[in-house]
Design an enzyme around this catalytic site. Structure first.
Site: not given
Ligand code: PDD
Length: 286
Positions: A33, A52, A100, A148, A181, A206
């Site tokens: 996603y 990405r 499945r 992601k 993170e 990420l």
């Molecule tokens: N999340 N690290 C993780 C684990 C994340 O899920 C996200 C973003 C980030 C920051 O990435 P970016 O700057 O590209 O948004 C770092 C999104 C916002 C979400 O899951 O809603």
């Protein structure tokens, strides 16, 4: 509440936006996603988010179901139909639906595509400029956090635990005591020499788009960046701590667990970077 959702070529009312019961995203978390900020009706850093998405799909060998042009049209149409001015667009692609089976390599799969646009409560978003509390949690995620994927249960559980004590985000800590993170954000600290420190991009985190764009801003502002691991203890003792994500932009952290950061007020540098962020971010044509 999003009212019109794009699902597999159709713009459906929210209550009718459905995916198959045997979708691999549902059964195996076999889906990726993106979340892209919408500001003033425009997509922020669309190119980097789409790059990405392509990378995530490529790492899992899921066929990209649409051209860049088609993605751009779908996102804009979902924004338009939901009249979103400030908010976000959520894209999800799963490998598709089939009876499945752990194996998928021999199957001819049609990816499932979902696109949702949401309003953000601007008052609530701007309130986070005043700083948030975060809770440290063991990082129990898998070894490919650079992709992601929708396998967000550890992040969801960590955020629930944080929320239960009034914290807005969980800070993920690896088995050696280093911060990886946030549960849905990247984590940063500023040391007593004013250096900005964030964990290097690897399979452990990420590579946030906000993180990448912020690095552009740091260069422009002449701020020193150090990409290295830092411990939870270091974060608690830092001059400033902040998180970045497409939905939180740059958000100062004023408390980690029971420890106030600095004097407990939002850091000056983080607040300034939050204000300047959109001067460097790419603002797509509507
Ligand atoms: N999340 N690290 C993780 C684990 C994340 O899920 C996200 C973003 C980030 C920051 O990435 P970016 O700057 O590209 O948004 C770092 C999104 C916002 C979400 O899951 O809603």
């Amino acid at each position: 509440m999003a009212r019109i959702v794009y699902v597999n070529g159709r713009y459906a009312p929210w209550g009718e936006a459905q995916v198959h019961a045997e979708d691999r995203g549902f059964q195996f978390g076999d889906a990726v996603y993106e979340v892209c900020e919408v500001r003033g009706g425009r997509l922020i850093d669309e190119t980097r988010h789409m790059d990405r998405l392509a990378r995530s799909l490529g790492e899992l060998k899921i066929t990209d179901p649409m051209s860049r042009g088609a993605w751009a049209r779908v996102m804009r149409e979902v924004i338009r139909r939901n009249r979103v001015v400030d908010g976000s667009v959520y894209l999800q692609v799963s490998r598709g639906a089939r009876p499945r089976d752990f194996l998928f390599s021999n199957a001819d799969m049609t990816p499932t595509v979902v696109c949702i646009a949401r309003h953000v409560n601007v008052t609530r978003r701007d309130a986070s400029a005043k700083g948030i509390a975060v809770k440290s949690m063991p990082d129990i995620r898998w070894g490919r956090c650079d992709i992601k994927t929708v396998m967000l249960l550890p992040s969801s559980l960590a955020k629930e635990a944080a929320n239960a004590i009034g914290a807005k985000e969980a800070l993920m800590i690896d088995s050696d005591g280093f911060v990886t993170e946030g549960a849905s954000s990247n984590a940063w600290i500023i040391d007593d020499k004013g250096r900005l420190i964030t964990r290097p991009a690897s399979n452990d985190i990420l590579r946030g788009i906000t993180r990448t764009t912020l690095i552009d801003l740091l260069k422009k502002e002449g701020l020193e960046l150090v990409e290295r691991k830092f411990t939870l203890a270091e974060a608690k003792a830092a001059r400033e701590v902040f998180i970045t994500s497409a939905t939180s932009i740059v958000t100062p952290v004023t408390r980690i667990d029971d420890t106030p950061i600095g004097n407990g007020a939002p850091g000056l540098t983080a607040s300034r970077l939050r204000e300047l962020f959109h001067t460097v971010a790419e603002r797509a044509a509507a």
